[in-house]
Write an enzyme that holds these catalytic residues in place. Sequence first.
Site, PDB file in Angstrom:
ATOM      1  N   ASP A  48     -15.139  -6.618  -5.023  1.00 19.42           N
ATOM      2  CA  ASP A  48     -15.016  -5.537  -4.044  1.00 19.42           C
ATOM      3  C   ASP A  48     -13.728  -5.660  -3.243  1.00 19.42           C
ATOM      4  O   ASP A  48     -13.455  -6.701  -2.637  1.00 19.42           O
ATOM      5  CB  ASP A  48     -16.220  -5.558  -3.101  1.00 19.42           C
ATOM      6  CG  ASP A  48     -16.225  -4.372  -2.176  1.00 19.42           C
ATOM      7  OD1 ASP A  48     -15.646  -4.475  -1.082  1.00 19.42           O
ATOM      8  OD2 ASP A  48     -16.794  -3.327  -2.541  1.00 19.42           O
ATOM      9  N   ARG A  49     -12.932  -4.602  -3.247  1.00 19.63           N
ATOM     10  CA  ARG A  49     -11.645  -4.624  -2.564  1.00 19.63           C
ATOM     11  C   ARG A  49     -11.803  -4.677  -1.056  1.00 19.63           C
ATOM     12  O   ARG A  49     -11.152  -5.473  -0.375  1.00 19.63           O
ATOM     13  CB  ARG A  49     -10.814  -3.391  -2.945  1.00 19.63           C
ATOM     14  CG  ARG A  49     -10.150  -3.446  -4.308  1.00 19.63           C
ATOM     15  CD  ARG A  49     -11.117  -3.433  -5.469  1.00 19.63           C
ATOM     16  NE  ARG A  49     -11.983  -2.254  -5.416  1.00 19.63           N
ATOM     17  CZ  ARG A  49     -13.175  -2.155  -6.026  1.00 19.63           C
ATOM     18  NH1 ARG A  49     -13.667  -3.179  -6.716  1.00 19.63           N
ATOM     19  NH2 ARG A  49     -13.905  -1.067  -5.930  1.00 19.63           N
ATOM     20  N   CYS A  84      -8.188   3.822  -7.137  1.00 14.16           N
ATOM     21  CA  CYS A  84      -8.913   3.192  -6.028  1.00 14.16           C
ATOM     22  C   CYS A  84      -7.946   3.073  -4.869  1.00 14.16           C
ATOM     23  O   CYS A  84      -6.894   2.442  -5.000  1.00 14.16           O
ATOM     24  CB  CYS A  84      -9.443   1.809  -6.418  1.00 14.16           C
ATOM     25  SG  CYS A  84     -10.209   0.896  -5.035  1.00 14.16           S
ATOM     26  N   ASN A  85      -8.290   3.690  -3.748  1.00 13.82           N
ATOM     27  CA  ASN A  85      -7.414   3.641  -2.588  1.00 13.82           C
ATOM     28  C   ASN A  85      -7.266   2.230  -2.044  1.00 13.82           C
ATOM     29  O   ASN A  85      -6.160   1.765  -1.766  1.00 13.82           O
ATOM     30  CB  ASN A  85      -7.950   4.565  -1.493  1.00 13.82           C
ATOM     31  CG  ASN A  85      -7.743   6.024  -1.807  1.00 13.82           C
ATOM     32  OD1 ASN A  85      -6.737   6.625  -1.444  1.00 13.82           O
ATOM     33  ND2 ASN A  85      -8.706   6.617  -2.497  1.00 13.82           N
ATOM     34  N   ALA A  87      -7.504  -0.539  -3.500  1.00 13.50           N
ATOM     35  CA  ALA A  87      -6.739  -1.406  -4.395  1.00 13.50           C
ATOM     36  C   ALA A  87      -5.240  -1.304  -4.150  1.00 13.50           C
ATOM     37  O   ALA A  87      -4.477  -2.193  -4.571  1.00 13.50           O
ATOM     38  CB  ALA A  87      -7.056  -1.063  -5.852  1.00 13.50           C
ATOM     39  N   LYS A 168     -22.333   4.456  -4.412  1.00  8.93           N
ATOM     40  CA  LYS A 168     -22.232   3.236  -5.216  1.00  8.93           C
ATOM     41  C   LYS A 168     -23.604   2.660  -5.558  1.00  8.93           C
ATOM     42  O   LYS A 168     -23.804   2.156  -6.672  1.00  8.93           O
ATOM     43  CB  LYS A 168     -21.380   2.197  -4.477  1.00  8.93           C
ATOM     44  CG  LYS A 168     -19.883   2.519  -4.454  1.00  8.93           C
ATOM     45  CD  LYS A 168     -19.098   1.400  -3.808  1.00  8.93           C
ATOM     46  CE  LYS A 168     -17.597   1.670  -3.757  1.00  8.93           C
ATOM     47  NZ  LYS A 168     -16.951   1.635  -5.069  1.00  8.93           N
ATOM     48  N   CYS A 198     -10.689   7.585  -0.177  1.00  8.79           N
ATOM     49  CA  CYS A 198     -11.585   6.775  -1.016  1.00  8.79           C
ATOM     50  C   CYS A 198     -12.018   7.662  -2.167  1.00  8.79           C
ATOM     51  O   CYS A 198     -12.373   8.828  -1.953  1.00  8.79           O
ATOM     52  CB  CYS A 198     -12.797   6.293  -0.223  1.00  8.79           C
ATOM     53  SG  CYS A 198     -14.008   5.384  -1.234  1.00  8.79           S
TER      54      CYS A 198
END
Length: 239
Positions: A48-49, A84-85, A87, A168, A198
């Site tokens: 998880d970022r 993915c923002n 990331a 999620k 996101c």
Amino acid sequence: MKNFFVILGGMGSLATESFVRLINKRTPTNADQDYLDYLVVNHATIPDRSAYILDHSQPNPGPKLVEDVKQFSTLNPNFFVLTCNSAHYFYDDMINATTVPILHMPKLAVAEIKTINPKAKRVGILGTPGTVKTGIYDQFIKDAGYELVKPTQDILDETEALIFEDIKQKGQVNAERYHEVLRRMQEDMHCDTTILGCTELSLAEEQAPDHNYSISDAQSILADQAIALALNQRAEQAD
């Protein structure tokens, strides 16, 4: 396969599916051969970022992202898209690991605001706590001349619930919750435009677009830019 791009996804998988749908839906086509050539990397097991960004004792996704860039650079794609923002916190490490361009979703989302709402002065950001609290978008918003507006903790909590609990965990979009956080950003925080920072929020926009709030949908903008770039490169190769 030549003249293709790579979608670095799986963060999360439903949002990646949403991005691919946008790519296919918006590409002008009359036959199978008109669709774009691309590879989808659904690396769902990347840590998880947001968890790591907020707490460096958590598993670090950075090395996995760099590893993916190195691995798929060997295939010689024309460019990467990173869906993915959060990331993008690791963007510098990723771009330094390759000679292949990586489109920068936050930069593109901010740049598009002048088209979405030319009169915008106050720009809000919604996303994971990792994205919002570490300011992945902040400098781009300020450099563009906008007043940056962060969500209150209550709004951030509701957004986090929408992203992590509804989408999620449960695999569904809570349209009422999505519209409420947009309403609060516009009416309570007086934002002229709110960035959906996101890709789960972009999925919410895909499934619940029935509102009148001004948004800059980062994933949607990334899809349009990827299509334009890929079509331009195809045309150049055809000449």
